[in-house]
Design an enzyme around this catalytic site. Structure first.
Site, short mmCIF file in Angstrom:
data_model
loop_
_atom_site.label_atom_id
_atom_site.label_comp_id
_atom_site.label_asym_id
_atom_site.label_seq_id
_atom_site.Cartn_x
_atom_site.Cartn_y
_atom_site.Cartn_z
N TYR A 1 -11.60 -3.91 13.28
CA TYR A 1 -10.30 -3.26 13.06
C TYR A 1 -9.43 -3.34 14.32
CZ TYR A 1 -7.08 0.60 11.76
OH TYR A 1 -5.97 1.38 11.49
N VAL A 2 -10.03 -3.01 15.46
CA VAL A 2 -9.27 -3.02 16.72
C VAL A 2 -8.74 -4.43 17.00
CG1 VAL A 2 -9.41 -2.66 19.22
CG2 VAL A 2 -10.60 -1.09 17.68
N ALA B 1 -8.11 -6.90 14.82
CA ALA B 1 -7.05 -7.31 13.88
C ALA B 1 -5.75 -6.57 14.17
CB ALA B 1 -7.51 -7.07 12.45
N GLY C 1 0.84 -1.20 0.00
CA GLY C 1 0.00 0.00 0.00
C GLY C 1 0.87 1.24 0.00
N SER D 1 -1.88 0.54 15.00
CA SER D 1 -2.70 1.74 15.25
C SER D 1 -2.83 1.95 16.75
CB SER D 1 -4.09 1.55 14.65
OG SER D 1 -4.95 2.58 15.10
N ASN E 1 1.87 -2.27 5.52
CA ASN E 1 1.13 -1.01 5.69
C ASN E 1 -0.25 -1.03 5.05
OD1 ASN E 1 1.01 2.15 5.85
ND2 ASN E 1 0.77 1.67 3.67
N SER F 1 1.39 3.37 -2.35
CA SER F 1 1.06 4.34 -3.40
C SER F 1 0.43 5.62 -2.88
CB SER F 1 0.09 3.69 -4.39
OG SER F 1 -1.06 3.21 -3.72
N ARG F 2 -0.29 5.54 -1.77
CA ARG F 2 -0.95 6.76 -1.25
C ARG F 2 -1.01 6.69 0.27
NH1 ARG F 2 -6.37 5.50 -0.53
NH2 ARG F 2 -6.95 3.49 -1.42
N1 NAP Z 1 -4.40 7.24 8.33
C1 NAP Z 1 -4.58 7.05 9.64
O1 NAP Z 1 -5.13 7.89 10.36
C2 NAP Z 1 -4.09 5.79 10.29
C3 NAP Z 1 -4.11 5.71 11.69
C4 NAP Z 1 -3.65 4.55 12.32
C5 NAP Z 1 -3.19 3.50 11.55
N2 NAP Z 1 -3.21 3.58 10.20
C6 NAP Z 1 -2.73 2.43 9.44
O2 NAP Z 1 -1.76 2.87 8.50
C7 NAP Z 1 -1.82 2.05 7.33
C8 NAP Z 1 -2.02 2.92 6.10
O3 NAP Z 1 -3.27 3.60 6.22
P1 NAP Z 1 -3.68 4.79 5.25
O4 NAP Z 1 -4.66 5.60 5.98
O5 NAP Z 1 -2.46 5.42 4.70
O6 NAP Z 1 -4.43 3.97 4.07
P2 NAP Z 1 -4.92 4.45 2.62
O7 NAP Z 1 -4.59 5.87 2.38
O8 NAP Z 1 -6.34 4.02 2.49
O9 NAP Z 1 -4.02 3.59 1.59
C9 NAP Z 1 -4.23 2.21 1.50
C10 NAP Z 1 -3.17 1.62 0.60
O10 NAP Z 1 -3.34 0.19 0.57
C11 NAP Z 1 -3.43 -0.26 -0.78
N3 NAP Z 1 -4.23 -1.47 -0.86
C12 NAP Z 1 -5.56 -1.62 -0.65
N4 NAP Z 1 -5.91 -2.92 -0.83
C13 NAP Z 1 -4.77 -3.59 -1.15
C14 NAP Z 1 -4.47 -4.95 -1.45
N5 NAP Z 1 -5.42 -5.90 -1.44
N6 NAP Z 1 -3.20 -5.27 -1.77
C15 NAP Z 1 -2.22 -4.32 -1.79
N7 NAP Z 1 -2.43 -3.03 -1.49
C16 NAP Z 1 -3.69 -2.68 -1.18
C17 NAP Z 1 -4.03 0.92 -1.52
O11 NAP Z 1 -3.76 0.80 -2.91
P3 NAP Z 1 -4.96 1.10 -3.99
O12 NAP Z 1 -5.28 2.55 -3.85
O13 NAP Z 1 -4.35 0.72 -5.31
O14 NAP Z 1 -6.11 0.22 -3.59
C18 NAP Z 1 -3.28 2.09 -0.86
O15 NAP Z 1 -1.98 2.20 -1.39
C19 NAP Z 1 -2.95 1.05 7.57
O16 NAP Z 1 -2.42 -0.15 8.07
C20 NAP Z 1 -3.81 1.74 8.61
O17 NAP Z 1 -4.57 0.85 9.37
C21 NAP Z 1 -3.65 4.69 9.55
#
Ligand code: NAP
Length: 249
Positions: free
Chosen positions: A158-159, A161, A13, A145, A92, A15-16
């Site tokens: 989510y909590v 996992a 993940g 998280s 991630n 990419s974004r």
């Molecule tokens: N942002 C927060 O506030 C926050 C807080 C605590 C923890 N986290 C944790 O941080 C991590 C990243 O979160 P985020 O908020 O940055 O997420 P996000 O912006 O939604 O990005 C998700 C990423 O995962 C990829 N992805 C989705 N399904 C996939 C699959 N089956 N195989 C491979 N890649 C896949 C997406 O690619 P596509 O776009 O191509 O689908 C995208 O690159 C997660 O583990 C999340 O639980 C985030």
């Protein structure tokens, strides 16, 4: 900065969101980064372009990390394209994270989250392990998280996992330490990314001791530390990056 020169890093993940920040900082430090993604090729190519424009090395590889065959193929593709094995694995990637009451939630909802945060990391670990053992070193960084401390209501799949990742991190660290492989878990607080557009973060921020939400760069710089030689005697640990919003674990 070249502290990761010669290393190959896989950011699932990548990419974004947080993954984009992590991919970028690891490349700035000299690693060749595999920007993994599932659906959005444009976002992945943009991230690779940003890295290359800054003089870094990266390739995008589309792969559904919840599928074991796809993960095996991903690692084969890395070897073919980069001529080496993965030194740094950042687990991630995430799919949708539905907020559901206990009346609404189903076992399938739980499995959806376990697929991302336990099953996929296991497939990835098994695929990168032979290369890391052969080299006698490796870095595994699981993105967790702060919810594992908060135990947020209406978010139990989510909590649960993310909490499972804690035991997984510690057990992997114990088993892999003798092979020079470290395994750590980084717990972000709320870090607004593309998918949070329009959400008001001020209510959350006002209770955070440092009075703000996180930035992707806050998470990325901690990943860089865990990926680098600076953290070589740290394994089986959690680091919470949330401005002091929680204590413990
Ligand atoms: N942002 C927060 O506030 C926050 C807080 C605590 C923890 N986290 C944790 O941080 C991590 C990243 O979160 P985020 O908020 O940055 O997420 P996000 O912006 O939604 O990005 C998700 C990423 O995962 C990829 N992805 C989705 N399904 C996939 C699959 N089956 N195989 C491979 N890649 C896949 C997406 O690619 P596509 O776009 O191509 O689908 C995208 O690159 C997660 O583990 C999340 O639980 C985030």
């Amino acid at each position: 900065m070249t502290i990761l020169q010669g290393k190959i890093a896989l950011v699932t993940g990548g990419s974004r969101g947080l993954g984009k920040g992590i991919s970028t900082i690891l490349a700035e430090a000299g690693a060749t980064v595999i920007v993994n993604y599932a659906h959005n090729t444009t976002a992945a190519e943009e991230t690779v372009q940003i890295i290359m424009d800054a003089g870094g090395k990266a390739i995008a590889i589309q792969s559904d990390i919840t599928n074991e065959e796809a993960v095996k193929q991903l690692v084969v593709e890395v070897k073919e394209k980069l001529g080496g094995t993965i030194d740094i694995l950042v687990n991630n990637a995430t799919g949708p994270q539905p907020e559901l009451s206990l009346e609404e939630i189903t076992w399938e909802d739980y499995l959806d989250q376990l697929n991302f945060f336990v099953k996929a990391p296991l497939f990835l670990l098994k695929a990168v392990l032979p290369g890391m053992k052969e080299k006698g070193e490796g870095r595994i960084i699981n993105i967790g998280s702060e919810v594992i401390t908060l135990g947020n209501p209406n978010f139990s799949s989510y909590v649960t996992a993310k909490s499972a990742q804690l035991g997984m991190t510690r057990s992997w660290a114990s088993e892999l330490g003798p092979f020079g492989i470290t395994v750590n878990m980084l717990n972000p607080g709320f870090v607004p990314v593309e998918r949070h557009e329009g959400i008001d973060a001020s209510g959350y921020a006002k209770n955070v001791p440092l009075r703000r939400v996180g930035l992707p760069s806050d998470i990325a710089s901690t990943v860089l530390f865990l990926a680098s030689n600076q953290s070589k005697f740290i394994t089986g640990q959690t680091i919470t990056v949330n401005g002091g919003n929680t204590y413990g674990i």
